[in-house]
Scaffold this motif. Structure first.
Motif, short mmCIF file in Angstrom:
data_model
loop_
_atom_site.label_atom_id
_atom_site.label_comp_id
_atom_site.label_asym_id
_atom_site.label_seq_id
_atom_site.Cartn_x
_atom_site.Cartn_y
_atom_site.Cartn_z
N LYS A 1 0.80 -1.33 -0.06
CA LYS A 1 0.07 -0.07 0.05
C LYS A 1 0.71 1.25 0.05
O LYS A 1 2.11 1.44 0.44
N LEU B 1 -6.37 2.64 7.58
CA LEU B 1 -6.38 2.18 6.26
C LEU B 1 -5.20 1.39 5.73
O LEU B 1 -5.43 0.53 5.08
N SER C 1 -8.41 4.38 -1.80
CA SER C 1 -9.32 4.82 -0.55
C SER C 1 -8.90 6.16 -0.35
O SER C 1 -8.04 6.69 -0.66
N PHE C 2 -10.02 6.65 0.22
CA PHE C 2 -9.95 8.22 0.64
C PHE C 2 -10.31 8.26 2.10
O PHE C 2 -11.24 7.96 2.46
N THR C 3 -9.26 9.31 2.61
CA THR C 3 -9.70 9.72 4.12
C THR C 3 -9.37 10.98 4.12
O THR C 3 -8.63 11.57 3.30
N VAL D 1 -4.01 4.74 -0.66
CA VAL D 1 -4.80 5.48 0.19
C VAL D 1 -4.29 7.04 0.03
O VAL D 1 -3.22 7.74 0.28
N HIS E 1 -2.40 -0.82 -3.64
CA HIS E 1 -3.41 -0.14 -3.12
C HIS E 1 -3.10 1.22 -2.61
O HIS E 1 -1.95 1.46 -2.15
N GLY F 1 -11.93 -0.80 -6.10
CA GLY F 1 -11.43 -1.03 -4.71
C GLY F 1 -9.95 -0.91 -4.46
O GLY F 1 -9.64 -1.17 -3.29
N SER F 2 -9.25 -0.53 -5.31
CA SER F 2 -7.93 -0.40 -4.93
C SER F 2 -7.47 0.89 -4.76
O SER F 2 -6.20 1.23 -4.64
N GLU G 1 -11.08 12.34 -6.24
CA GLU G 1 -11.79 11.25 -6.50
C GLU G 1 -12.44 11.09 -7.76
O GLU G 1 -12.18 9.81 -8.14
#
Ligand code: G1P
Length: 301
Positions: free
Chosen positions: A9, A124, A104-106, A57, A55, A101-102, A68
């Motif tokens: 990741k 994450l 992610s956002f935070t 993040v 992945h 799915g690969s 996004e």
């Protein structure tokens, strides 16, 4: 020695508000400004993927929705391109689309510094080593910087950082590392200091925005006090972690453009454009012409 765990990741912090690029960044995130024909952040994602990352993040903030959207599918656009027979563009867009799915956002809710942004990714990432790429710092070379950093990581494990050499008077703009004994792909780090005062840098090796870190950094960042610029600094957290875990540095053999500065952003545009098979020759001619006529105007003045 512990088994060297695979890095799957990457964290890409994209929460900064880009005040240095106002008014361009009033409504457009700075990571979406373009180098030739793709946003700055796309280069960091490509570099991570080339280094084997599965992945990503993103640590975002308010008003960053365009990022996004950029990493999502665009079915209406694809059908309209397909109606006009623009197949090359369709394949390019499709090859850039991350697997479902690969990514992610935070969100980082407040701009408290890079150390805090990285800490926001802790859930994450979980309990595994991870790569970190600062997207403003754009690698330019035969190979992306992260791939070379992975070579060093596979050699020595632990924590590894990429470095480049800067002019001594620029050391106070960056995180600087001290140089210890050499290994095949780099050297041991003896100390780390964020934005050292003039004359206090341990070397001219600066952190160029590429890291592979062990998850123990998160519990340190959770309690990290503010440092340089009154921000929670990643470098200060790394220094603490280095008391218990090894840190090595990999000198990047390419060059990094600091796209957070106007000069670096323009240099990157010129360098990447000159390197492109489709427009390089044309750009070379026009840049040369612009520079020559500028020079003669200066001489005549
Ligand atoms: C950050 C890091 C610094 C590093 C730099 C590279 O600083 O804290 O150690 O050298 O990125 O761009 P910033 O640019 O956020 O001030």
């Amino acid at each position: 020695m512990d088994r060297i765990r695979t890095v799957r990741k990457a964290v890409i912090p994209v929460a900064g508000n880009g005040t240095r690029f106002l008014p361009a960044t009033k409504a457009v995130p700075k990571e979406m400004l373009t180098i030739v024909d793709r946003p700055v952040v796309q280069y960091a994602v490509d570099e991570a993927r080339q280094a084997g990352i599965e992945h990503i993040v993103f640590v975002t903030s308010r008003n960053k929705q365009a990022i996004e959207d950029h990493f999502d599918d665009t079915p209406e656009l694809i059908s309209s391109l397909s109606r006009s027979g623009k197949n090359a563009q369709i394949s390019e867009l499709e090859s850039m689309l991350p697997k479902a799915g690969s990514v992610s956002f935070t969100r980082q809710q407040a701009p408290l510094g890079l150390g805090h942004a990285v800490w926001c990714a802790r859930d994450l990432i979980g309990d595994e080593p991870f790569a970190l790429l600062l997207p403003d710092m754009l690698s330019f070379g035969a190979r992306g910087c992260m791939a070379g950093l992975m070579d060093l990581y596979r050699e020595v494990g632990g924590n590894v950082v990429a470095v480049e050499q800067c002019a001594p008077e620029d050391a106070s703009k960056y995180g600087i590392v001290g140089k210890g004994g050499t290994v095949r792909h780099g050297f041991a780090v003896t100390e780390m200091v964020e934005k050292p005062a003039a004359g206090e840098a341990p070397s001219n090796y600066y952190l160029n925005g590429r890291y592979i870190l062990q998850p123990e950094i998160f519990s340190i960042l959770a309690h990290q006090q503010r440092g340089a610029g009154n921000e929670i600094q990643l470098t200060d957290g790394m220094l603490k972690l280095s008391a218990n875990q090894p840190f090595h540095a990999h000198p990047y053999e390419g060059r990094t453009f600091d796209c957070g500065s106007k000069q670096g952003f323009i240099e990157a545009n010129v360098a990447f454009a000159l390197n492109r098979a489709d427009i390089g020759d044309m750009v070379f001619e026009s840049v040369r012409e612009i520079v020559l006529s500028h020079e003669s105007r200066i001489r005549a003045a």
